[in-house]
Design an enzyme around this catalytic site. Structure first.
Site, PDB file in Angstrom:
ATOM      1  N   LYS A  13      45.473  45.140  35.147  1.00  8.14           N
ATOM      2  CA  LYS A  13      44.969  45.812  33.927  1.00  8.14           C
ATOM      3  C   LYS A  13      44.353  47.171  34.265  1.00  8.14           C
ATOM      4  O   LYS A  13      44.678  48.175  33.646  1.00  8.14           O
ATOM      5  CB  LYS A  13      43.899  44.952  33.223  1.00  8.14           C
ATOM      6  CG  LYS A  13      44.363  43.583  32.792  1.00  8.14           C
ATOM      7  CD  LYS A  13      43.261  42.839  32.056  1.00  8.14           C
ATOM      8  CE  LYS A  13      42.022  42.534  32.868  1.00  8.14           C
ATOM      9  NZ  LYS A  13      42.228  41.641  34.030  1.00  8.14           N
ATOM     10  N   ARG A  88      37.869  38.788  25.403  1.00 10.87           N
ATOM     11  CA  ARG A  88      38.233  37.661  26.275  1.00 10.87           C
ATOM     12  C   ARG A  88      38.018  36.325  25.609  1.00 10.87           C
ATOM     13  O   ARG A  88      38.317  35.294  26.208  1.00 10.87           O
ATOM     14  CB  ARG A  88      37.353  37.680  27.524  1.00 10.87           C
ATOM     15  CG  ARG A  88      38.032  38.384  28.636  1.00 10.87           C
ATOM     16  CD  ARG A  88      37.132  38.325  29.829  1.00 10.87           C
ATOM     17  NE  ARG A  88      37.205  39.607  30.418  1.00 10.87           N
ATOM     18  CZ  ARG A  88      37.331  39.843  31.701  1.00 10.87           C
ATOM     19  NH1 ARG A  88      37.318  38.875  32.552  1.00 10.87           N
ATOM     20  NH2 ARG A  88      37.443  41.042  32.143  1.00 10.87           N
ATOM     21  N   ARG A 127      42.003  43.622  47.437  1.00  8.06           N
ATOM     22  CA  ARG A 127      41.543  44.729  46.591  1.00  8.06           C
ATOM     23  C   ARG A 127      40.256  45.381  47.098  1.00  8.06           C
ATOM     24  O   ARG A 127      39.321  44.711  47.495  1.00  8.06           O
ATOM     25  CB  ARG A 127      41.299  44.236  45.167  1.00  8.06           C
ATOM     26  CG  ARG A 127      40.634  45.332  44.308  1.00  8.06           C
ATOM     27  CD  ARG A 127      40.653  45.038  42.859  1.00  8.06           C
ATOM     28  NE  ARG A 127      39.908  43.850  42.529  1.00  8.06           N
ATOM     29  CZ  ARG A 127      39.843  43.350  41.304  1.00  8.06           C
ATOM     30  NH1 ARG A 127      40.499  43.942  40.330  1.00  8.06           N
ATOM     31  NH2 ARG A 127      39.153  42.266  41.063  1.00  8.06           N
ATOM     32  N   ARG A 160      34.638  43.897  45.735  1.00 14.09           N
ATOM     33  CA  ARG A 160      33.762  43.350  44.688  1.00 14.09           C
ATOM     34  C   ARG A 160      33.232  41.977  45.112  1.00 14.09           C
ATOM     35  O   ARG A 160      33.970  41.166  45.665  1.00 14.09           O
ATOM     36  CB  ARG A 160      34.545  43.217  43.376  1.00 14.09           C
ATOM     37  CG  ARG A 160      34.663  44.524  42.637  1.00 14.09           C
ATOM     38  CD  ARG A 160      35.597  44.489  41.472  1.00 14.09           C
ATOM     39  NE  ARG A 160      35.557  43.310  40.623  1.00 14.09           N
ATOM     40  CZ  ARG A 160      36.307  43.134  39.544  1.00 14.09           C
ATOM     41  NH1 ARG A 160      37.151  44.096  39.169  1.00 14.09           N
ATOM     42  NH2 ARG A 160      36.233  42.047  38.826  1.00 14.09           N
ATOM     43  N   ARG A 171      37.067  32.482  37.894  1.00  9.10           N
ATOM     44  CA  ARG A 171      37.535  33.509  36.952  1.00  9.10           C
ATOM     45  C   ARG A 171      38.964  33.214  36.509  1.00  9.10           C
ATOM     46  O   ARG A 171      39.313  33.384  35.340  1.00  9.10           O
ATOM     47  CB  ARG A 171      37.458  34.892  37.594  1.00  9.10           C
ATOM     48  CG  ARG A 171      36.030  35.411  37.671  1.00  9.10           C
ATOM     49  CD  ARG A 171      35.873  36.461  38.754  1.00  9.10           C
ATOM     50  NE  ARG A 171      36.697  37.630  38.546  1.00  9.10           N
ATOM     51  CZ  ARG A 171      37.246  38.352  39.524  1.00  9.10           C
ATOM     52  NH1 ARG A 171      37.090  38.007  40.784  1.00  9.10           N
ATOM     53  NH2 ARG A 171      37.966  39.403  39.243  1.00  9.10           N
TER      54      ARG A 171
END
Ligand code: AP5
Ligand code: MG
Length: 220
Positions: A13, A88, A127, A160, A171
């Site tokens: 996203k 969400r 990431r 993160r 998540r």
């Protein structure tokens, strides 16, 4: 135009929204980026959101909705918004719809970026994002030119806290058990398109641009 990108953690996203907002001339609003900025600034919003985010839980609807509705009332959102990570929950989607009606706007199209769970896990483990502007990299698929440094603004890259440990699985569970229901919500409004997000970054971008254009032409 007002567009929503729906996708699991790691579906791309943020990566796609940055490219798409620029080509469409609309503002990219990412709820997770706004929360992380607030946490860095150590303000009230950041204090409220921090524990939920570190656990991998959703921040409560009332806090999230207020933050986003305040943001989209700013003048830089007048030409349109590309929503990344919001809504969400069905309650968030309903709050967004009623606010948009109130200000004479609407969601034009929602795109679901679908990616298999095992690919999502692999992407998240590689990431890194930059400290200054949250530009997104991946040590496997999209490395920076100089290790540990953002190509675009020279700031430090970091992993993160919610990309490690149990928060990642949690998540993903929340996405597949709860957020995915939004696809039914927007399909019922004839505003849903789906794209295969398990392709190269450029191919996903091209598919997104094509699908948004086709949707706009058929509903015009
Ligand atoms: P948020 O920041 O929104 O995180 P997320 O939904 O968990 O999504 P991600 O940012 O992890 O994934 P992405 O789809 O943006 O993927 P990316 O482009 O980075 O939210 C964080 C937290 O804030 C939530 O857990 C929650 O606590 C809270 N929150 C936020 N919004 C909320 C809301 N509305 N309500 C309540 N709470 C909320 O890509 C991932 C990696 O893959 C990168 O390394 C990238 O380089 C790579 N990659 C991308 N595309 C490709 C591709 N096509 N091929 C190969 N690699 C790729
Ligand atoms: Mg993101």
């Amino acid at each position: 135009m007002n567009i929503i990108l729906i996708g699991a953690q790691g579906s791309g996203k943020g990566t796609q929204a940055a490219m798409l907002a620029q080509s469409l001339g609309i503002r990219h609003i990412a709820s997770g980026d706004l929360f992380r900025q607030a946490i860095d600034a150590q303000n009230d919003l950041g204090m409220q959101a921090k524990t939920y985010i570190e656990r991998g839980d959703l921040v409560p609807d009332n806090i999230t909705v207020r933050m986003i509705l305040d943001r989209i009332e700013q003048p830089d959102c007048a030409a349109g918004v590309l929503f990344d990570g919001f809504p969400r929950t069905i309650a968030q989607a309903e709050a967004l719809d009623s606010e948009l009606v109130h200000i004479g706007r609407q969601i034009d199209v929602t795109v679901y970026l679908s990616v298999p769970r095992e690919v999502l896990l692999k992407r998240l483990s590689g990431r890194y994002i930059c400290r200054a502007n949250q530009h997104v990299y991946n040590i496997n698929t999209r490395p920076p030119k100089v290790a540990g440094i953002c190509d675009l603004d020279g700031s430090e890259l970091y992993q993160r806290s919610d990309d490690r440990g149990e928060a990642v699985q949690k998540r993903l569970d929340i996405f597949f058990n709860e957020t995915l229901r939004l696809t039914d919500y927007y399909a019922a409004q004839h505003k849903l398109e789906e794209i295969n997000g398990n392709q190269g970054i450029e191919q996903v971008h091209e598919a997104l641009v094509r699908q948004i254009r086709e949707h706009r032409d058929t509903t015009a």
